[in-house]
Design an enzyme around this catalytic site. Structure first.
Site, PDB file in Angstrom:
ATOM      1  N   ASN A  23      30.490 113.630  51.660  1.00  0.00           N
ATOM      2  CA  ASN A  23      29.732 112.686  50.840  1.00  0.00           C
ATOM      3  C   ASN A  23      28.992 111.642  51.670  1.00  0.00           C
ATOM      4  OD1 ASN A  23      30.446 114.084  48.607  1.00  0.00           O
ATOM      5  ND2 ASN A  23      32.063 112.669  47.944  1.00  0.00           N
ATOM      6  N   CYS A 125      28.122 117.669  34.222  1.00  0.00           N
ATOM      7  CA  CYS A 125      28.921 118.513  35.085  1.00  0.00           C
ATOM      8  C   CYS A 125      30.352 118.497  34.592  1.00  0.00           C
ATOM      9  CB  CYS A 125      28.747 118.136  36.555  1.00  0.00           C
ATOM     10  SG  CYS A 125      30.010 117.173  37.308  1.00  0.00           S
ATOM     11  N   ARG A 130      27.578 112.231  33.839  1.00  0.00           N
ATOM     12  CA  ARG A 130      26.941 111.866  35.101  1.00  0.00           C
ATOM     13  C   ARG A 130      25.416 111.702  35.024  1.00  0.00           C
ATOM     14  NH1 ARG A 130      29.640 115.061  39.994  1.00  0.00           N
ATOM     15  NH2 ARG A 130      28.897 113.246  41.112  1.00  0.00           N
ATOM     16  N   ASP A 315      38.133 110.627  43.756  1.00  0.00           N
ATOM     17  CA  ASP A 315      38.191 111.933  44.437  1.00  0.00           C
ATOM     18  C   ASP A 315      39.585 112.260  44.978  1.00  0.00           C
ATOM     19  OD1 ASP A 315      35.543 112.241  43.855  1.00  0.00           O
ATOM     20  OD2 ASP A 315      34.810 111.783  45.871  1.00  0.00           O
TER      21      ASP A 315
HETATM   22  C1  EPZ Z   1      29.700 110.172  44.297  1.00  0.00           C
HETATM   23  O1  EPZ Z   1      29.106 110.717  43.120  1.00  0.00           O
HETATM   24  C2  EPZ Z   1      30.430 111.302  44.979  1.00  0.00           C
HETATM   25  N1  EPZ Z   1      29.481 112.352  45.334  1.00  0.00           N
HETATM   26  C3  EPZ Z   1      31.536 111.827  44.074  1.00  0.00           C
HETATM   27  O2  EPZ Z   1      32.271 112.820  44.784  1.00  0.00           O
HETATM   28  C4  EPZ Z   1      32.479 110.684  43.727  1.00  0.00           C
HETATM   29  O3  EPZ Z   1      33.448 111.138  42.821  1.00  0.00           O
HETATM   30  C5  EPZ Z   1      31.691 109.523  43.101  1.00  0.00           C
HETATM   31  O4  EPZ Z   1      30.607 109.124  43.990  1.00  0.00           O
HETATM   32  C6  EPZ Z   1      32.531 108.301  42.810  1.00  0.00           C
HETATM   33  O5  EPZ Z   1      33.142 107.866  43.992  1.00  0.00           O
HETATM   34  C7  EPZ Z   1      28.746 112.234  46.434  1.00  0.00           C
HETATM   35  O6  EPZ Z   1      28.838 111.257  47.170  1.00  0.00           O
HETATM   36  C8  EPZ Z   1      27.833 113.353  46.772  1.00  0.00           C
HETATM   37  P1  EPZ Z   1      28.475 107.476  40.936  1.00  0.00           P
HETATM   38  P2  EPZ Z   1      27.981 109.915  42.337  1.00  0.00           P
HETATM   39  O7  EPZ Z   1      26.982 107.362  40.787  1.00  0.00           O
HETATM   40  O8  EPZ Z   1      27.143 109.183  43.298  1.00  0.00           O
HETATM   41  C9  EPZ Z   1      28.057 106.710  36.200  1.00  0.00           C
HETATM   42  C10 EPZ Z   1      33.437 114.874  45.071  1.00  0.00           C
HETATM   43  O9  EPZ Z   1      34.425 115.452  44.540  1.00  0.00           O
HETATM   44  N2  EPZ Z   1      26.609 106.641  36.426  1.00  0.00           N
HETATM   45  O10 EPZ Z   1      29.172 106.430  41.730  1.00  0.00           O
HETATM   46  O11 EPZ Z   1      27.319 110.877  41.428  1.00  0.00           O
HETATM   47  C11 EPZ Z   1      28.609 108.110  36.450  1.00  0.00           C
HETATM   48  O12 EPZ Z   1      28.425 108.945  35.330  1.00  0.00           O
HETATM   49  C12 EPZ Z   1      32.387 114.145  44.233  1.00  0.00           C
HETATM   50  O13 EPZ Z   1      33.231 114.903  46.300  1.00  0.00           O
HETATM   51  C13 EPZ Z   1      25.765 106.348  35.379  1.00  0.00           C
HETATM   52  O14 EPZ Z   1      26.185 106.146  34.224  1.00  0.00           O
HETATM   53  O15 EPZ Z   1      28.880 108.903  41.495  1.00  0.00           O
HETATM   54  C14 EPZ Z   1      30.038 107.819  36.765  1.00  0.00           C
HETATM   55  O16 EPZ Z   1      30.762 107.670  35.582  1.00  0.00           O
HETATM   56  C15 EPZ Z   1      32.530 114.312  42.774  1.00  0.00           C
HETATM   57  N3  EPZ Z   1      24.410 106.312  35.610  1.00  0.00           N
HETATM   58  C16 EPZ Z   1      29.985 106.479  37.500  1.00  0.00           C
HETATM   59  O17 EPZ Z   1      28.705 105.915  37.158  1.00  0.00           O
HETATM   60  C17 EPZ Z   1      23.893 106.529  36.859  1.00  0.00           C
HETATM   61  O18 EPZ Z   1      22.651 106.477  37.013  1.00  0.00           O
HETATM   62  C18 EPZ Z   1      30.049 106.570  39.028  1.00  0.00           C
HETATM   63  O19 EPZ Z   1      29.109 107.529  39.483  1.00  0.00           O
HETATM   64  C19 EPZ Z   1      24.761 106.798  37.917  1.00  0.00           C
HETATM   65  C20 EPZ Z   1      26.120 106.853  37.689  1.00  0.00           C
END
Ligand code: EPZ
Length: 428
Positions: A23, A125, A130, A315
């Protein structure tokens, strides 16, 4: 489709090399789009998601060469040289974004460098809906014009992006990364408040600084970026994977063994190690790496709640739940980041675990032992939690849908079998 067969019950002993963080590597690769210079990234893990990102970047015109291996004592970190001399197109197609949501990380850099980006909207997903609305709203604040058409994000900033003060309404890792990259080439100052503090975000910021960006507040929730006209190439080594570290720490604990995790950094895993220590796991930082052992009697249940960094990482939730499934007493595990991240629960229960989910919390009542079964999961961390369960269970466990594991764990079965696990991959 490959399956993993495990005969549980062997305490793991030996050394496991921790690779570069997936990540962190994905946004670092996307950052190569910001410059015509060469970004040389070392300690890259050999994973399916890294190959998908490399394919996407090649389609956009990035020249990628593998510059040999940085290796030592069985650890092989790859070195990629990425050069985005001339971008040949600015579209991230559905076929690649569908495979890997992190493809959306090309949006910010493409827009900043080329003034245009067309990126397929990632769908929902397995772990949650997400959305990427926060990425888009924040890019609009930098002056981008964004339309959603035919399943694509169409973003334009033909006269360039302009710095702004952005307050994220909730912490988003990918949103912070996209904005950080875009703001580096925006005119003037951008302030990102309530920014994600994950070590992978800090890694990206340090790399951008090595490329000539001006960023203050790295590692805090307020990032201040002074835009520059151009960035240049740099050499950068990817931070060790804290989730791989935590996963193998649990492999040692759940089998009652002792593992040394070479290359791991304890400072990146404080919240996880706090829970493991309170459960009775010994963690010692040695010259050889982090030594993880469970030699002092049974595991004890512990409560935890997932939160943005420095809180307990989502994670690691599935893996810790597997450990708590065989610990003495009850544990309460609350998931606050994703709305559907308990898919491992029914599979663990099929192996004999006693877990009840109430909304966003799971009550785990420790059982004496798990028994092997055929299992499968629909995401990476849930899948690896079933591998951990299999390592501890009586009899044979068969984990199906191994491709999830290949997205995030490099040579998982080789690393575990070198430490005594009876684990092998079988082609269907
Ligand atoms: C990153 O995902 C990681 N992926 C994820 O790892 C990890 O679980 C996650 O961060 C949280 O730590 C990568 O780094 C590639 P977020 P990301 O934006 O960036 C909501 C693994 O297993 N949200 O911090 O997609 C979202 O739905 C993976 O390695 C919105 O509502 O996570 C979630 O509930 C899975 N609108 C929360 O925020 C947005 O525009 C956090 O998501 C963006 C996010």
């Amino acid at each position: 489709m490959d399956r993993i067969h495990i005969r549980g019950g062997t305490p793991l002993r030996g050394t496991i090399h921790i690779g570069g963080a997936k990540n962190a590597a994905l946004p670092l690769m996307a950052a190569s789009l910001l410059t015509g210079g060469t970004l040389a990234l070392s300690n890259l893990p050999h994973l399916a998601d890294i190959s998908t990102m490399a394919k996407l970047l090649s389609e956009l015109g990035v020249d990628i060469s593998m510059d040999g291996y940085a290796s030592g004592g069985g650890h092989v970190g790859r070195v990629f040289r990425l050069t985005a001399g001339n971008l040949t197109q600015t579209t991230a197609p559905y076929d690649l974004v569908r495979k890997m949501r992190a493809s959306v990380l090309v949006l910010g850099p493409l827009l900043a460098r080329a003034g245009h980006a067309r990126v397929s909207l990632p769908g929902g997903c397995a772990i949650g809906t997400r959305p990427v609305d926060l990425h888009l709203k924040a890019l609009e604040q930098l002056g981008a014009e964004i339309e959603l058409t035919e399943g694509y994000i169409e973003a334009r900033a033909e006269k360039g992006l302009v710095g702004a003060r952005i307050v994220f309404p909730m912490v988003t890792v990918g949103g912070t990364e996209n904005l950080l990259m875009a703001a580096c080439l925006a005119k003037g100052e951008t302030v990102l408040s309530n920014a994600a503090r994950e070590p992978e975000v800090a890694d990206l910021a340090h790399c951008l600084v090595a490329m000539g960006a001006k960023i203050d507040g790295i590692g805090t929730d307020t990032l201040t970026i002074q835009g520059v006209d151009t960035l240049h190439g740099a050499d950068y080594s990817v931070v060790p994977d804290r989730i791989e570290t935590g996963t193998y720490a649990i492999a040692a604990a759940i089998t009652g063994g002792e593992l040394t995790l070479k290359g791991a950094r304890a400072d990146l895993s404080e919240a996880v190690f706090k829970v493991l220590t309170s459960a009775g796991v010994e963690i010692t930082d040695t010259d050889q790496g982090l030594r993880i052992a469970r030699t002092n009697g049974p595991l004890r249940g512990a409560d935890m709640m997932t939160e943005p960094y420095p809180g307990f990482p989502t994670d690691m939730q599935a893996q810790v739940m597997t450990l708590m499934a065989v610990a003495d007493g009850a544990s309460m595990i609350t998931e606050t980041i994703f709305e559907n991240r308990f898919m491992h629960v029914p599979e663990l229960c099929r192996m004999g675990a006693d877990i009840n989910v109430h909304g966003s919390s799971a009550i785990v009542r420790g059982v004496d032992g798990l028994s092997g079964a055929q299992v499968m999961a629909t995401d990476l961390r849930a899948s690896v939690s079933l591998v951990l369960a299999g390592l501890a269970a009586r009899g044979e466990t068969v984990v199906n849908r191994v491709y999830h594991l290949d997205r995030g764990y490099e040579r998982l079965e080789d690393k575990l079998s070198a430490c005594g696990a009876d684990i092998r991959r079988m082609a269907e």
